[in-house]
Design a protein around this motif. Sequence first.
Motif, PDB file in Angstrom:
ATOM      1  N   VAL A  64       0.995  -1.167   0.482  1.00 18.83           N
ATOM      2  CA  VAL A  64      -0.170   0.390   0.317  1.00 18.83           C
ATOM      3  C   VAL A  64       1.183   1.639   0.394  1.00 18.83           C
ATOM      4  CG1 VAL A  64      -1.787  -0.678   0.982  1.00 18.83           C
ATOM      5  CG2 VAL A  64       0.110  -0.135   2.853  1.00 18.83           C
ATOM      6  N   GLU A  65       0.626   2.215  -0.275  1.00 19.46           N
ATOM      7  CA  GLU A  65       0.892   3.494  -0.549  1.00 19.46           C
ATOM      8  C   GLU A  65       0.276   5.138   0.730  1.00 19.46           C
ATOM      9  OE1 GLU A  65       1.810   5.868  -4.507  1.00 19.46           O
ATOM     10  OE2 GLU A  65      -0.324   4.362  -4.743  1.00 19.46           O
ATOM     11  N   LYS A  66       1.396   5.064   1.251  1.00 21.55           N
ATOM     12  CA  LYS A  66       0.699   6.477   2.172  1.00 21.55           C
ATOM     13  C   LYS A  66       0.595   7.221   1.068  1.00 21.55           C
ATOM     14  CE  LYS A  66       1.204   8.012   6.660  1.00 21.55           C
ATOM     15  NZ  LYS A  66       1.732   7.672   7.991  1.00 21.55           N
ATOM     16  N   ILE A  67      -0.594   7.900   1.229  1.00 14.92           N
ATOM     17  CA  ILE A  67      -1.187   9.515   0.540  1.00 14.92           C
ATOM     18  C   ILE A  67      -2.170  10.389   0.961  1.00 14.92           C
ATOM     19  CG2 ILE A  67      -3.154  10.271  -0.381  1.00 14.92           C
ATOM     20  CD1 ILE A  67      -2.723   7.649  -2.904  1.00 14.92           C
ATOM     21  N   LYS A  68      -1.750  11.965   1.211  1.00 12.85           N
ATOM     22  CA  LYS A  68      -2.085  12.323   1.820  1.00 12.85           C
ATOM     23  C   LYS A  68      -3.082  13.652   1.033  1.00 12.85           C
ATOM     24  CE  LYS A  68      -1.105  16.023   5.652  1.00 12.85           C
ATOM     25  NZ  LYS A  68      -0.858  16.619   6.134  1.00 12.85           N
ATOM     26  N   GLU A  69      -4.024  13.473   0.887  1.00 10.03           N
ATOM     27  CA  GLU A  69      -4.476  15.146   0.072  1.00 10.03           C
ATOM     28  C   GLU A  69      -5.599  15.366   0.439  1.00 10.03           C
ATOM     29  OE1 GLU A  69      -4.421  11.808  -2.833  1.00 10.03           O
ATOM     30  OE2 GLU A  69      -6.736  10.911  -2.317  1.00 10.03           O
ATOM     31  N   HIS A  70      -6.586  16.797  -0.244  1.00  7.40           N
ATOM     32  CA  HIS A  70      -7.555  16.647  -0.002  1.00  7.40           C
ATOM     33  C   HIS A  70      -8.939  15.887  -0.224  1.00  7.40           C
ATOM     34  CE1 HIS A  70      -6.269  20.456   2.109  1.00  7.40           C
ATOM     35  NE2 HIS A  70      -7.432  20.971   2.515  1.00  7.40           N
ATOM     36  N   ASN A  71      -9.799  15.779   0.440  1.00  4.94           N
ATOM     37  CA  ASN A  71     -10.791  14.629  -0.136  1.00  4.94           C
ATOM     38  C   ASN A  71     -12.378  15.606  -0.159  1.00  4.94           C
ATOM     39  OD1 ASN A  71     -10.011  13.029  -2.765  1.00  4.94           O
ATOM     40  ND2 ASN A  71      -8.715  12.298  -1.245  1.00  4.94           N
ATOM     41  N   TYR A  72     -12.942  14.915  -0.514  1.00  3.63           N
ATOM     42  CA  TYR A  72     -14.918  15.017   0.084  1.00  3.63           C
ATOM     43  C   TYR A  72     -14.946  13.668   0.595  1.00  3.63           C
ATOM     44  CZ  TYR A  72     -14.765  19.639  -2.922  1.00  3.63           C
ATOM     45  OH  TYR A  72     -14.519  20.702  -3.089  1.00  3.63           O
ATOM     46  N   PHE A  73     -15.601  14.277   1.811  1.00  5.82           N
ATOM     47  CA  PHE A  73     -16.645  12.694   2.336  1.00  5.82           C
ATOM     48  C   PHE A  73     -17.699  12.943   2.646  1.00  5.82           C
ATOM     49  CE2 PHE A  73     -12.282  13.592   3.658  1.00  5.82           C
ATOM     50  CZ  PHE A  73     -11.512  12.804   3.688  1.00  5.82           C
ATOM     51  N   PHE A  74     -18.104  11.527   2.987  1.00  2.67           N
ATOM     52  CA  PHE A  74     -19.790  11.376   3.157  1.00  2.67           C
ATOM     53  C   PHE A  74     -19.854  11.248   4.484  1.00  2.67           C
ATOM     54  CE2 PHE A  74     -23.086   8.183   2.776  1.00  2.67           C
ATOM     55  CZ  PHE A  74     -23.873   8.548   3.229  1.00  2.67           C
ATOM     56  N   ARG A  75     -20.982  11.666   5.235  1.00  3.36           N
ATOM     57  CA  ARG A  75     -21.508  11.743   6.151  1.00  3.36           C
ATOM     58  C   ARG A  75     -21.425  10.689   6.326  1.00  3.36           C
ATOM     59  NH1 ARG A  75     -20.111  16.586   8.248  1.00  3.36           N
ATOM     60  NH2 ARG A  75     -20.491  18.428   7.212  1.00  3.36           N
ATOM     61  N   MET A  76     -21.281   9.725   6.362  1.00  3.23           N
ATOM     62  CA  MET A  76     -22.042   8.426   6.913  1.00  3.23           C
ATOM     63  C   MET A  76     -22.455   7.654   8.245  1.00  3.23           C
ATOM     64  SD  MET A  76     -20.093   4.737   5.046  1.00  3.23           S
ATOM     65  CE  MET A  76     -19.147   4.386   5.740  1.00  3.23           C
ATOM     66  N   GLY A  77     -20.596   8.505   9.157  1.00  6.95           N
ATOM     67  CA  GLY A  77     -20.768   8.111  10.526  1.00  6.95           C
ATOM     68  C   GLY A  77     -22.729   8.137  11.124  1.00  6.95           C
ATOM     69  N   LYS A  78     -23.292   9.310  10.579  1.00  2.37           N
ATOM     70  CA  LYS A  78     -23.747   9.679  11.587  1.00  2.37           C
ATOM     71  C   LYS A  78     -25.404   8.666  11.199  1.00  2.37           C
ATOM     72  CE  LYS A  78     -26.316  12.809   8.897  1.00  2.37           C
ATOM     73  NZ  LYS A  78     -27.002  14.723   8.147  1.00  2.37           N
ATOM     74  N   TYR A  79     -25.000   7.391  10.267  1.00  2.00           N
ATOM     75  CA  TYR A  79     -26.659   6.898   9.859  1.00  2.00           C
ATOM     76  C   TYR A  79     -25.847   5.469  10.724  1.00  2.00           C
ATOM     77  CZ  TYR A  79     -27.502  10.422   6.953  1.00  2.00           C
ATOM     78  OH  TYR A  79     -28.414  11.054   5.818  1.00  2.00           O
ATOM     79  N   GLN A  80     -24.811   5.611  11.930  1.00  2.00           N
ATOM     80  CA  GLN A  80     -24.683   4.592  12.185  1.00  2.00           C
ATOM     81  C   GLN A  80     -25.665   3.335  13.055  1.00  2.00           C
ATOM     82  OE1 GLN A  80     -21.395   4.165  15.203  1.00  2.00           O
ATOM     83  NE2 GLN A  80     -21.569   2.250  14.364  1.00  2.00           N
ATOM     84  N   GLU A  81     -26.445   5.072  14.622  1.00  2.00           N
ATOM     85  CA  GLU A  81     -27.288   4.135  15.298  1.00  2.00           C
ATOM     86  C   GLU A  81     -28.946   3.213  13.577  1.00  2.00           C
ATOM     87  OE1 GLU A  81     -27.125   3.373  17.913  1.00  2.00           O
ATOM     88  OE2 GLU A  81     -25.252   3.457  17.673  1.00  2.00           O
ATOM     89  N   TRP A  82     -28.935   4.463  13.191  1.00  2.00           N
ATOM     90  CA  TRP A  82     -30.039   3.853  12.432  1.00  2.00           C
ATOM     91  C   TRP A  82     -30.032   2.617  11.691  1.00  2.00           C
ATOM     92  CZ3 TRP A  82     -29.624   3.601   7.167  1.00  2.00           C
ATOM     93  CH2 TRP A  82     -30.781   3.427   6.088  1.00  2.00           C
ATOM     94  N   LEU A  83     -28.861   2.591  11.268  1.00  2.00           N
ATOM     95  CA  LEU A  83     -28.488   1.318  10.168  1.00  2.00           C
ATOM     96  C   LEU A  83     -28.636  -0.080  11.228  1.00  2.00           C
ATOM     97  CD1 LEU A  83     -27.550   0.296   7.527  1.00  2.00           C
ATOM     98  CD2 LEU A  83     -25.011   0.259   8.608  1.00  2.00           C
TER      99      LEU A  83
END
Length: 638
Positions: free
Chosen positions: A152-171
């Motif tokens: 694997v290679e280490k990568i540091k970059e700006h990216n976009y994120f989907f707020r998946m974590g907030k649906y944990q309880e619902w799921l």
Amino acid sequence: MPQDKFYITTPIYYVNDVPHIGHAYTTIAADVVARYKRLEGYEVFFLTGTDEHGQKVQQAANDLNLSPQEHTNKLHQRFKELWVRLNISNSDFIRTTEERHKKLVRNILQELHSKGEIYQDSYEGWYCTPCERFWTEKDLAQGNCPECQRKVEKIKEHNYFFRMGKYQEWLIDRIKNDPHFILPASRRNEVLGFLDKPLEDLCISRPRSRLPWGIPLPFDEEYVTYVWFDALINYISIHGSLEEIKASGFWPADHNMVGKDILTTHAVYWSTMLKAIGLEPPKNIFAHGWWTVNGQKMSKSLQNVVEPNQLIEQFGVDAIRYFLLREVPFGLDGDFSHKALIGRLNSDLANNLGNLLNRTVNMMKKYCGGTIPTPATAGPEDEPLTTKAEEVIAEVRKLYGELAYNKILQKIWELVDTTNQYIDKTGPWNLAKTDEGKERLKTVMYNSAESLRVLGVLLNPFMPTSTESLMKQLGAETSIEDQGMISINEWGGLKPGSQTQKAKQLFPRIEDKQAKKILDELSEPKEDNKDSQITIDEFMKVELKTGKILEAEKVKKSKKLIQLKVDIGTETRQILAGIAGSYEPEDLVGRTVIIVANLKPAKLMGIESQGMVLAAGNDGKILLAGFDQEPGQGIQVR
Ligand code: MSP
């Protein structure tokens, strides 16, 4: 009355993979349910397709000097063509590079971004290019990708994120409250286990500078969409815009069918994405097991990839469709072997089902002139058959709900066996001898044929071609598709007076000789197979020498063997060679040949052979290995 709708999907396959039985497995499984639901009267939408973006496709296209689009335009055909050959009845075929798909992906991204469900952040992680996934330090397996064990290679970059974590309880609640949502139960527990840890937000972009082959984000064209975010949307993009999807009646899907390796992406990423978009998750995500081949993982480097096209040529489409779903419970892993396939083809298909049809149609011709007779009311001897049919039909309907294909087939075979026993017990050949018996014979023949018709309908989703042929032989005037499951709700659908056709074997047996040939060819060592390679030291153990044939005579009572006396410089050897089909003894005397000098002596037809002569060829023409100039006797050959 409007028809009820039913929607089933397969995963979309990576376009640069060569289609193998693993891919065929999911697609056949989905096809069987789609066909069954159509027979039950549903309006079915059955979707499959190809996943065409991402780094691997881009790399493969670069290597070939093609644009990624040109490359995928060619490659996706391999899947389309295979599905036609395997009789897959998909309603549409989605490619993620199609405009209709890209449009919805971009609209969803825009909407989620506007609603604040997507945000930008800097990101550092370990990236696995083949899996196209980021991993955290703790995910790594000895510093490598935990999934494919590669670097694997280490990568540091700006990216976009989907707020998946907030649906944990619902799921978690969703999964716990609906036992049918994720199946089988063991996999459902795995997903719940995964959700025990905090669920992180999902990185859904890749910088375009690093990966140009993807769908650009509508709100930042410097980025493309992460392949999974793109690919999962295929299940809805086929139905148009979000409004059209809602209006289509095909969402939520009844089954998103996937392999166990891609369950998390579906159960977690896909369900939460849908929740954010404002759509229901699918009614069911079913994760099936994986096929190994003779105990090993299928891989190009092991050269053990089982190609469906080759299987189709050897065994026929329906036998493969049957075998894959009969052999292993859906949801568990299974091991593929040609031997097991031949076994099932011969016993279940040729002997049990094929024979039943054959004997019934032949007797119908012999005793009823090829016309389906009118039966009398059922008597005590007929009841076990009709009761069994009723029981099997009810059970099969139930088992489809669990996608328990192997149990469905086992159950159907109970009816095959009961029908064979019914014929044996009632003995049409005896009934035909008396006038009273001849009346009874009509009922027996009718019932046997009607049972086969029921079997034809029940088996049609699994074996569409053979069952239509079965139906024609029985003289049915309409196709199974037109008859539908409704036609077997009651006994007696076969019309008296219809003309049966000439009996035709549905599944030709693979005879022992042919089976041996197929299996022998498969076990031949392959050129690049590392396990079959030998070292130079191992090769040097074989003592190859030149020798001059001094005498040659045919071995009595043997068609193949010639007994030779060969001078190898230091001594004269008696060697038997299986070359009598290609050489006369007198042509051999004086020739220089190559022999294996350190082979253990062996007796053939009571005569000792002290070595082996090298020759090329097989059962047909055999040619002795030799030299273009005379090398002399006893010279080492390397
Ligand atoms: N492109 C993704 C899926 C995206 S779905 C939105 C992908 N493609 S794949 O071509 O690698 O795999 C597709 C399916 O084939 C998966 O369900 C996978 O489990 C299945 N199989 C691949 N090899 C298999 C076996 N050896 N045995 C059974 N199924 C296997 O993942």
